[in-house]
Design an enzyme around this catalytic site. Structure first.
Site, PDB file in Angstrom:
ATOM      1  N   ASP A   1       3.330   6.098  -3.081  1.00 23.46           N
ATOM      2  CA  ASP A   1       3.811   7.357  -2.510  1.00 23.46           C
ATOM      3  C   ASP A   1       4.575   8.261  -3.478  1.00 23.46           C
ATOM      4  OD1 ASP A   1       2.510   6.438  -0.358  1.00 23.46           O
ATOM      5  OD2 ASP A   1       4.266   5.948   0.834  1.00 23.46           O
TER       6      ASP A   1
ATOM      7  N   HIS B   1       0.818  -1.214   0.000  1.00 25.73           N
ATOM      8  CA  HIS B   1       0.000   0.000   0.000  1.00 25.73           C
ATOM      9  C   HIS B   1       0.852   1.263   0.000  1.00 25.73           C
ATOM     10  CE1 HIS B   1      -3.541   2.295   0.420  1.00 25.73           C
ATOM     11  NE2 HIS B   1      -3.491   2.511   1.713  1.00 25.73           N
ATOM     12  N   CYS B   2       2.188   1.128   0.000  1.00 23.57           N
ATOM     13  CA  CYS B   2       3.011   2.329   0.216  1.00 23.57           C
ATOM     14  C   CYS B   2       3.946   2.648  -0.952  1.00 23.57           C
ATOM     15  CB  CYS B   2       3.823   2.161   1.497  1.00 23.57           C
ATOM     16  SG  CYS B   2       2.799   1.955   2.963  1.00 23.57           S
ATOM     17  N   ILE B   3       4.928   1.779  -1.191  1.00 18.70           N
ATOM     18  CA  ILE B   3       6.003   2.122  -2.136  1.00 18.70           C
ATOM     19  C   ILE B   3       5.484   2.339  -3.569  1.00 18.70           C
ATOM     20  CG2 ILE B   3       8.370   1.540  -2.877  1.00 18.70           C
ATOM     21  CD1 ILE B   3       8.178   1.704   0.149  1.00 18.70           C
TER      22      ILE B   3
END
Ligand code: NAD
Length: 361
Positions: free
Chosen positions: A288, A283-285
């Site tokens: 973002d 869900h991040c890299i």
């Protein structure tokens, strides 16, 4: 609206330190649920709020749905009365400190999707009371706390004449949970806190210090929002670098990028190993870099380097598919008859989070 004590910063700080303050966690996922466990365990009354009735029912029955949190951590805090979950946001009227831990995805055109932050902010603002502290925890672009959360809080506060930093408080504090990591946990991983005013920072740091050993205070929510993106984009850029080099090693033939990285990693300073992979998930890299490049465009600034890293990483699944096709071509089977077994679809080993997995796209 329930207001306990005088509603002042000093009163809230005292009640946080004596563990009499009630904590509300909005969004009971990978980020929200560990916070619930930590606050309940130190003896603070914790109310979890989610829109997902299934999750709420499971939690109230003492059952976890997050791999890192066994049900044996949930059942005792429910039984002791320290924790209850609900879909009824009116429960926020009993809450002194609210953490917002809702998803921050991207849209199909790779722009920040603020839907969940907006809805959660509206729900919280509708129950704002004097002496309440709101902390945004979701990863997001610099400016979100002041431009998305704060206007909602102000709309609720202004008619009462409540002043920010005096009668109610707002901060940003990014999450660093690393699912599957048993060394660095919520309790021993330092946390960054940036409030809209110095009093907001102090209160957010104080509540965080009840469950985290080391809290780093910064001068504003924007610094805290930006540092979180720096952490994740640092990974994206370094992963892109080794992915590109892995493709070069492959083109050169007989050169293993893994052996190269392991050799470089013997240098005890100035190098940190990153390894190539078949694509980014989680869900991040993968998300973002787009949060920051979107924001940069609003300032007439192109984040060439950051955007390139995201694109380089996104090309890896296609590169891997081509490599598999070449490998199948070497086998005595027609491509259309071949079946391929993919082992591991999550973004790293020993986790069950397959969001954004290129393996299932
Ligand atoms: N998963 C991680 O490892 C990790 C690490 C650091 C930061 N983050 C960030 O934390 C945030 C949350 O991520 P997550 O992995 O916990 O997501 P998640 O999907 O696991 O959990 C989010 C929860 O919020 C709930 N929700 C959605 N809308 C809501 C609303 N309006 N009100 C109340 N609840 C609502 C969902 O039902 C879900 O239970 C994101 O911004 C993410 O980028 C995640």
């Amino acid at each position: 609206m329930v207001q306990k004590g005088s509603g002042s910063a000093a009163d809230l700080k005292q009640r946080i330190q004596s563990h009499d303050a009630v904590v509300g966690i909005v969004g009971l996922g990978y980020v929200g649920l560990p916070l619930v466990v930590e606050f309940s365990r130190v003896g603070m009354k914790t109310i979890g709020l989610d829109v997902d009735t299934d999750k709420v029912e499971k939690l109230n029955a003492g059952v976890s749905y997050i791999q890192d949190i066994p049900s044996s951590h949930i059942a005792p805090i429910v039984e002791s009365g320290h924790f209850e979950a609900t879909v009824d946001f009116d429960a926020l009227s009993q809450v002194d400190v609210v953490f917002i831990c809702v998803p921050t995805p991207i849209t199909s055109s790779k722009e920040p999707d603020m839907t969940y932050v907006r809805l959660a902010s509206e729900a919280v603002a509708a129950r704002l009371h004097k002496g309440q502290l709101i902390i945004l925890r979701s990863t997001t672009y610099p400016g979100t706390t002041e431009d998305v959360l704060l206007p909602e809080l102000r709309k609720a506060a202004d008619p009462h004449g409540w002043e920010l930093g005096v009668d109610y408080f707002a901060s940003f504090s990014p999450e660093r949970v690393d699912p599957g990591n048993t060394t660095w946990t919520t309790a021993n991983t330092p946390i960054v806190v940036g409030g809209v005013t110095p009093v907001c920072t102090d209160l957010a740091a104080t509540v965080t210090e009840q469950i985290v050993a080391n809290v780093h205070r910064v001068s504003s929510p924007r610094v805290a929002e930006m540092e979180k993106l720096l952490e994740n984009i640092f990974r994206s850029v370094n992963i892109a670098l080794v992915n590109e080099l892995a493709r070069l090693c492959d083109r050169m033939g007989g050169l293993s990028m893994w052996e190269v990285v392991d050799a470089a990693a013997t240098k005890p300073f100035g190098f940190m190993p990153f390894y190539p992979g078949p694509g980014l998930g989680g869900h991040c890299i993968p998300i973002d870099p787009y949060y920051l490049s979107w924001l940069a465009r609003r300032y007439d600034f192109e984040t060439n380097f950051i955007t390139l890293s995201a694109r380089t990483n996104e090309e890896m699944p296609y590169y891997v598919v081509d490599a598999v096709i070449k490998a199948v071509a070497m086998q005595p089977v027609a491509l259309r008859d071949a079946s391929v077994l993919v082992l591991g679809a999550a973004f790293k080993r020993n986790v069950d989070d397959v969001r954004h997995s290129p393996a299932i796209r």
